[in-house]
Scaffold this motif. Structure first.
Motif, PDB file in Angstrom:
ATOM      1  N   LEU A   1       3.416   5.849  -2.876  1.00  0.00           N
ATOM      2  CA  LEU A   1       4.621   6.545  -3.325  1.00  0.00           C
ATOM      3  C   LEU A   1       4.678   6.601  -4.841  1.00  0.00           C
ATOM      4  O   LEU A   1       4.981   7.646  -5.429  1.00  0.00           O
ATOM      5  N   LEU A   2       4.363   5.510  -5.494  1.00  0.00           N
ATOM      6  CA  LEU A   2       4.377   5.458  -6.952  1.00  0.00           C
ATOM      7  C   LEU A   2       3.356   6.424  -7.544  1.00  0.00           C
ATOM      8  O   LEU A   2       3.656   7.134  -8.516  1.00  0.00           O
ATOM      9  N   SER A   3       2.187   6.508  -6.944  1.00  0.00           N
ATOM     10  CA  SER A   3       1.175   7.432  -7.471  1.00  0.00           C
ATOM     11  C   SER A   3       1.603   8.885  -7.264  1.00  0.00           C
ATOM     12  O   SER A   3       1.336   9.741  -8.107  1.00  0.00           O
ATOM     13  N   GLN A   4       2.284   9.196  -6.155  1.00  0.00           N
ATOM     14  CA  GLN A   4       2.770  10.555  -5.938  1.00  0.00           C
ATOM     15  C   GLN A   4       3.889  10.906  -6.920  1.00  0.00           C
ATOM     16  O   GLN A   4       3.980  12.039  -7.379  1.00  0.00           O
ATOM     17  N   LEU A   5       4.742   9.928  -7.234  1.00  0.00           N
ATOM     18  CA  LEU A   5       5.823  10.186  -8.185  1.00  0.00           C
ATOM     19  C   LEU A   5       5.306  10.351  -9.605  1.00  0.00           C
ATOM     20  O   LEU A   5       5.845  11.134 -10.380  1.00  0.00           O
ATOM     21  N   LEU A   6       4.270   9.631  -9.951  1.00  0.00           N
ATOM     22  CA  LEU A   6       3.746   9.677 -11.312  1.00  0.00           C
ATOM     23  C   LEU A   6       2.677  10.751 -11.506  1.00  0.00           C
ATOM     24  O   LEU A   6       2.316  11.056 -12.639  1.00  0.00           O
TER      25      LEU A   6
ATOM     26  N   ARG B   1       0.828  -1.199   0.000  1.00  0.00           N
ATOM     27  CA  ARG B   1       0.000   0.000   0.000  1.00  0.00           C
ATOM     28  C   ARG B   1       0.868   1.256   0.000  1.00  0.00           C
ATOM     29  O   ARG B   1       0.615   2.202  -0.749  1.00  0.00           O
ATOM     30  N   ASN B   2       1.926   1.258   0.821  1.00  0.00           N
ATOM     31  CA  ASN B   2       2.823   2.413   0.859  1.00  0.00           C
ATOM     32  C   ASN B   2       3.581   2.587  -0.460  1.00  0.00           C
ATOM     33  O   ASN B   2       3.782   3.703  -0.922  1.00  0.00           O
ATOM     34  N   PHE B   3       3.986   1.470  -1.068  1.00  0.00           N
ATOM     35  CA  PHE B   3       4.675   1.533  -2.355  1.00  0.00           C
ATOM     36  C   PHE B   3       3.761   2.107  -3.430  1.00  0.00           C
ATOM     37  O   PHE B   3       4.182   2.943  -4.237  1.00  0.00           O
ATOM     38  N   MET B   4       2.510   1.675  -3.446  1.00  0.00           N
ATOM     39  CA  MET B   4       1.576   2.197  -4.444  1.00  0.00           C
ATOM     40  C   MET B   4       1.293   3.683  -4.217  1.00  0.00           C
ATOM     41  O   MET B   4       1.158   4.447  -5.173  1.00  0.00           O
TER      42      MET B   4
END
Length: 105
Positions: free
Chosen positions: A86-91, A81-84
């Motif tokens: 972070l990925l959504s914030q980066l993208l 959940r944390n990885f997703m």
């Protein structure tokens, strides 16, 4: 030491039995051979049918309970959940700008 040895042995035996049951269930040649052998020696076909009917629902209930209570599984879910997030914030900036996914050309 004895308790850990007994637990290890019990887990190994149960794992081996489940492996053979999986072979019986999914490989037709093994099913035919065991059915023919058990028909001659001991009528195990009724036992195999009973196991097949009841094991699926019992295993699904057990696995649901184990996974919902497992600290390792819960930490894995939190990590994903944390990885997703972070990925959504980066993208998010790239997706908001309307740039193609491959970058500028």
């Amino acid at each position: 030491r004895r308790v850990s040895w007994a637990a290890f042995t019990a887990i190994s035996v149960v794992s081996m039995i489940l492996g053979f049951w999986d072979l019986y269930r999914n490989v037709p040649i093994v099913r035919e051979a065991l059915s023919a052998l058990s028909a001659r020696l001991v009528p195990l076909h009724a036992l195999f049918e009973w196991i097949e009917r009841h094991a699926q629902i019992r295993l699904s209930i057990l696995l649901t309970y184990v996974f919902s209570k497992s600290p390792l599984f819960l930490s894995l879910v939190r990590l994903l959940r944390n990885f997703m997030a972070l990925l959504s914030q980066l993208l998010a900036p790239m997706l908001a700008s309307g740039a193609p996914a491959g970058g500028p050309r």
